[in-house]
Design a protein around this motif. Structure first.
Motif, short mmCIF file in Angstrom:
data_model
loop_
_atom_site.label_atom_id
_atom_site.label_comp_id
_atom_site.label_asym_id
_atom_site.label_seq_id
_atom_site.Cartn_x
_atom_site.Cartn_y
_atom_site.Cartn_z
N LYS A 166 -3.21 4.16 4.90
CA LYS A 166 -3.97 3.84 6.13
C LYS A 166 -4.34 2.36 6.20
CE LYS A 166 -6.87 6.91 4.68
NZ LYS A 166 -6.03 7.45 3.59
N THR A 167 -4.87 1.85 5.08
CA THR A 167 -5.31 0.45 5.08
C THR A 167 -4.10 -0.48 5.17
OG1 THR A 167 -7.26 1.09 3.82
CG2 THR A 167 -6.66 -1.24 3.77
N THR A 168 -3.02 -0.10 4.51
CA THR A 168 -1.78 -0.89 4.60
C THR A 168 -1.28 -0.93 6.05
OG1 THR A 168 -1.24 -0.11 2.37
CG2 THR A 168 0.54 -1.17 3.61
#
Ligand SMILES: Nc1nc2c(ncn2[C@@H]2O[C@H](COP(=O)(O)OP(=O)(O)OP(=O)(O)O)[C@@H](O)[C@H]2O)c(=O)[nH]1
Ligand SMILES: [Mg+2]
Length: 353
Positions: free
Chosen positions: A13-15
């Motif tokens: 998600k953060t990537t």
């Protein structure tokens, strides 16, 4: 527009948020993290050259990157609950499911199976809604034992919530049964999760990035396949170098453009434009909005004092070269209150307050 990126731990998600915004992921313990992205719109670049305005304002999407969770332990379950208020604020849920191999990153429940992960996530959305509705029903039952002014309203709400509870007990998403305006109005303040449109992302290995998008699972409004880590690397390159690397990955458009387009489609949104020497700007409205609703997006006074919408299609303005030419060609139309605004429209609202 706000979209929450949700999913089990370490699904990317953060990537993905970093690939979409071009901003480095935050360092430190995972926490809810919000990032804005400008909606790419080539028309704004062209209009900026034509009008040379003081200011250009793109439409924006706010992505709420929510830390992943694991349902296999207590602290994971608590973490999920803690983040629910942030997720409830979003108009769209983007579920990121891990479909990539990476021996350095442990997989949720030791499996790489996006379909199973998405099914488990769906159950969790239903559970969260069941909890909200049960709590509200218990409160209503108590108030209904005494006569109050609100009694009729409360009874109506109770009937809707009981119908919702039955559906949830049968694993039906609320988006399938709470369909009328009254249903939606009644539950609007609860932030029910299974009422929100759900877009699914399969985060795959780079070798699979070029395969066609998967079919959306039941109840989801769309599904998209991408490789978040490769896209993140590419987003950090100088713009002129990106196309070659994207071609290597086998994709035509960067994840940013594809995800944003899907988010718009999922919510049935379009944008119309306003132009002038002060500002060239894109505004976001639901498809099917009339001219007054579009005017309200800019200012409630413009909607209240609406006289007419001077409208020209972007292509007509381009053909003519400027607004004067478009007028001379008879392509600037005077539209009334009930005109349904189109994605191609450039509008100058005439109003009187
Ligand atoms: N090989 C590969 N690794 C990836 C991909 N996407 C993410 N990763 C790696 O997986 C790890 C987790 O990625 P994150 O983006 O932090 O995942 P997350 O979902 O935000 O994780 P939590 O917030 O802790 O749930 C990182 O080491 C990434 O580099 C991918 O598409 N391919
Ligand atoms: Mg994260």
């Amino acid at each position: 527009m706000k979209a929450a990126l949700i999913g089990f731990s370490q699904s990317g998600k953060t990537t993905l948020a970093s690939a979409v915004t071009g901003v480095d992921p935050p360092i430190g313990a995972p926490a809810v993290h919000r990032c804005m992205v400008k909606v790419p719109d080539e028309r704004l670049n062209v209009l900026t050259k034509m009008y040379n305005p003081k200011k250009v304002t793109e439409a924006t999407i706010e992505y709420i990157d929510v830390p992943g969770f694991s349902l296999s332990d207590r602290s994971g379950q608590e973490g999920w609950k803690r983040n629910l208020p942030d997720i409830r604020q979003a108009e769209l849920l983007v579920a990121v499911a891990r479909a990539f191999e990476n021996s350095a990153v442990p997989a949720y429940r030791d499996r790489i199976d996006p379909d199973e992960d998405l099914e488990e996530l769906r159950d969790e959305l239903l559970n969260a809604d069941l909890e909200s509705i049960t709590t509200r029903l218990e409160r209503l039952e108590k108030t209904l034992t005494k006569p109050t002014k609100m009694q009729d309203q409360d009874k109506k709400e109770m009937a809707i919530l009981q119908r919702a509870k039955t559906a949830l007990d049968e694993s039906t998403l609320l988006s399938e049964i709470l369909t009328s305006d009254e249903d939606r109005r009644t539950v609007a303040s609860f932030g029910l999760l299974s009422l929100k449109p759900l877009l699914v992302v399969h985060n795959v290995s780079d070798s699979e990035a070029s395969m066609p998008d998967p079919d959306p699972p039941e109840g989801a409004v769309g599904a998209i396949r991408l490789c978040a880590s490769a896209e993140q690397d590419i987003s950090q390159l100088p713009p002129e170098d990106r196309p070659a690397f994207l071609a290597d990955l086998g994709v035509e458009q960067p994840a940013r453009d594809r995800l944003i387009r899907k988010c718009y489609e999922s919510l049935g949104l379009i944008s119309f434009l306003t132009v002038g020497p002060d500002e060239v700007r894109a505004w976001t409205i639901p498809e099917g909005s009339d001219a007054v609703e579009a005017a309200r997006q800019i200012h409630s006074d413009i909607a209240r004092g609406f006289i007419r919408a001077e409208t020209v299609a972007y292509d007509h303005l381009m053909e003519a070269g400027d607004m004067k030419g478009a007028k001379a060609a008879g392509n600037v139309r005077q539209e009334g209150k009930t005109y349904i605004v189109q994605d191609v429209d450039i509008i100058n609202f005439k109003f009187n307050v």
